[in-house]
Design a protein around this motif. Sequence first.
Motif, PDB file in Angstrom:
ATOM      1  N   ALA A  78      34.414  26.775  33.198  1.00 42.38           N
ATOM      2  CA  ALA A  78      33.886  25.438  33.483  1.00 42.38           C
ATOM      3  C   ALA A  78      32.364  25.410  33.569  1.00 42.38           C
ATOM      4  N   ASP A  79      31.730  26.571  33.720  1.00 41.24           N
ATOM      5  CA  ASP A  79      30.276  26.641  33.817  1.00 41.24           C
ATOM      6  C   ASP A  79      29.584  26.713  32.461  1.00 41.24           C
ATOM      7  N   LEU A  80      30.356  26.805  31.376  1.00 42.59           N
ATOM      8  CA  LEU A  80      29.747  27.061  30.077  1.00 42.59           C
ATOM      9  C   LEU A  80      28.915  25.888  29.574  1.00 42.59           C
ATOM     10  N   ASP A  81      29.289  24.659  29.912  1.00 38.96           N
ATOM     11  CA  ASP A  81      28.464  23.526  29.489  1.00 38.96           C
ATOM     12  C   ASP A  81      27.057  23.628  30.078  1.00 38.96           C
ATOM     13  N   ARG A  82      26.977  23.997  31.351  1.00 42.13           N
ATOM     14  CA  ARG A  82      25.671  24.193  31.978  1.00 42.13           C
ATOM     15  C   ARG A  82      24.924  25.354  31.330  1.00 42.13           C
ATOM     16  N   ARG A 136      25.121  26.379  28.283  1.00 43.81           N
ATOM     17  CA  ARG A 136      24.623  26.000  26.960  1.00 43.81           C
ATOM     18  C   ARG A 136      23.234  25.353  27.056  1.00 43.81           C
ATOM     19  N   ASP A 137      23.035  24.578  28.103  1.00 46.08           N
ATOM     20  CA  ASP A 137      21.753  23.887  28.286  1.00 46.08           C
ATOM     21  C   ASP A 137      20.639  24.835  28.724  1.00 46.08           C
ATOM     22  N   ASP A 185      20.633  30.055  21.911  1.00 49.97           N
ATOM     23  CA  ASP A 185      21.946  30.079  21.267  1.00 49.97           C
ATOM     24  C   ASP A 185      22.580  31.461  21.278  1.00 49.97           C
ATOM     25  N   PHE A 215      23.655  32.448  24.780  1.00 41.90           N
ATOM     26  CA  PHE A 215      24.800  31.634  25.170  1.00 41.90           C
ATOM     27  C   PHE A 215      26.084  32.163  24.547  1.00 41.90           C
ATOM     28  N   ARG A 216      26.046  32.505  23.279  1.00 35.85           N
ATOM     29  CA  ARG A 216      27.266  33.003  22.639  1.00 35.85           C
ATOM     30  C   ARG A 216      27.702  34.341  23.227  1.00 35.85           C
ATOM     31  N   ARG A 237      29.293  33.360  26.448  1.00 38.33           N
ATOM     32  CA  ARG A 237      30.584  32.688  26.234  1.00 38.33           C
ATOM     33  C   ARG A 237      31.688  33.697  25.919  1.00 38.33           C
ATOM     34  N   THR A 255      34.921  33.788  28.425  1.00 38.00           N
ATOM     35  CA  THR A 255      36.252  33.449  27.894  1.00 38.00           C
ATOM     36  C   THR A 255      37.136  34.682  27.779  1.00 38.00           C
TER      37      THR A 255
END
Length: 388
Positions: free
Chosen positions: A255-259, A261-262, A266, A269-270, A273, A277
């Motif tokens: 659930a924290d991944l949207d934050r 990403r900001d 990139d 982030f990947r 992620r 996950t």
Amino acid sequence: MSDPIPAAAALLSTLTDRAPEGVWSAPGRVNLIGEHTDYNEGFVLPFAIGHRTAAAVALRDDDLVRVVSDFADEPVDVSLADLDDAIERGGLDWAAYPLGVAWALRAAAGHGAARGVDIAIASDVPVGAGLSSSAAIESSVASALNDVWDAGLDRVALARIGRIAENDAVGAPTGIMDQMASMLGRADAATFLDCRSLETASVDLGFGAAGLEILVIDTLVKHAHSSGGYRERRASCEAGAAALGVPWLRDVAVADLDRARDLLDDETFRRVRHIVTENQRVLDTVEALRTDGPRAIGELLTASHVSMRDDFEISVAELDLAVETALAAGAIGARMTGGGFGGAAIALLPADRIEDAASAVAHAFATAGYTAPHTFTVTPSEGARRDA
């Protein structure tokens, strides 16, 4: 390949006339799921395999630690008095694994416990395939020296010894998953490991009862954990955790991944992620095995490969082809296993599709102009033990 247990004893007889104190062995491992999560204090689900490394040991009258193996031409020896300096200097090549264990175990147990030893190592764990031949060496030697030096350490402590040897003597920045799997394996089960607390649980796999087998597809593309790619991925994970204000990526939820990403570039982030996950996939796999059985885990295995290919970028063309071909040949799920940049893929297949899948992969590799892969099945097996 010959049985490593009598092979180690025979090799020892070429080194010394003394009778061996015993022969100890430890397995390689397949990581069913949970890649690069271990050094992020996350979750992993490996199982020990039937391929093993054996260490035959004889005591000496001096303070020399001498090691020989069936994969090196000449013995290597270091005195206990010089062991610290030898580890610090480096350049020990393969001998850094057993000598690193001796160094770390001696420090943990107290220098007075150590005695000179001859150690002969034989193995049938494929090297460079992502099946942790290194942890098999470390765990067999640690088990042996723990006994002959009367160190009295438990299995988790011996796994830590192996990790210290790998991190500090060899220079590979790995976590503790491989050593824990090698020390704690159980037949027909995987070891669910929380890499933060080192709490473990044995999780029944039930492959045989479900008519399933694990096919290993060794691409023969060699990798090395002490090389740059592994270090870069670990550095990205540490940078991502720092930017997110947590000590480890274990502390980041899906659930924290949207934050995230900001906040992150990139690439970072990947990398993050994948870890976040993948931790969830390990938990989901354990739950699926416990509630629905092994046929329910296929999509999770395949999703893990996609994440490693696209987000963590540690796959190679040969691994991707192996996974795609195995799935097309009837695999329930497939993924690369191990640190990446080469090594092996695994495929969970109905037992009656193993030969067809192996043939299909061999054909696909030949068509692509790749070196023919080595394919074989593995069975979840017992961890480190004394054999003689």
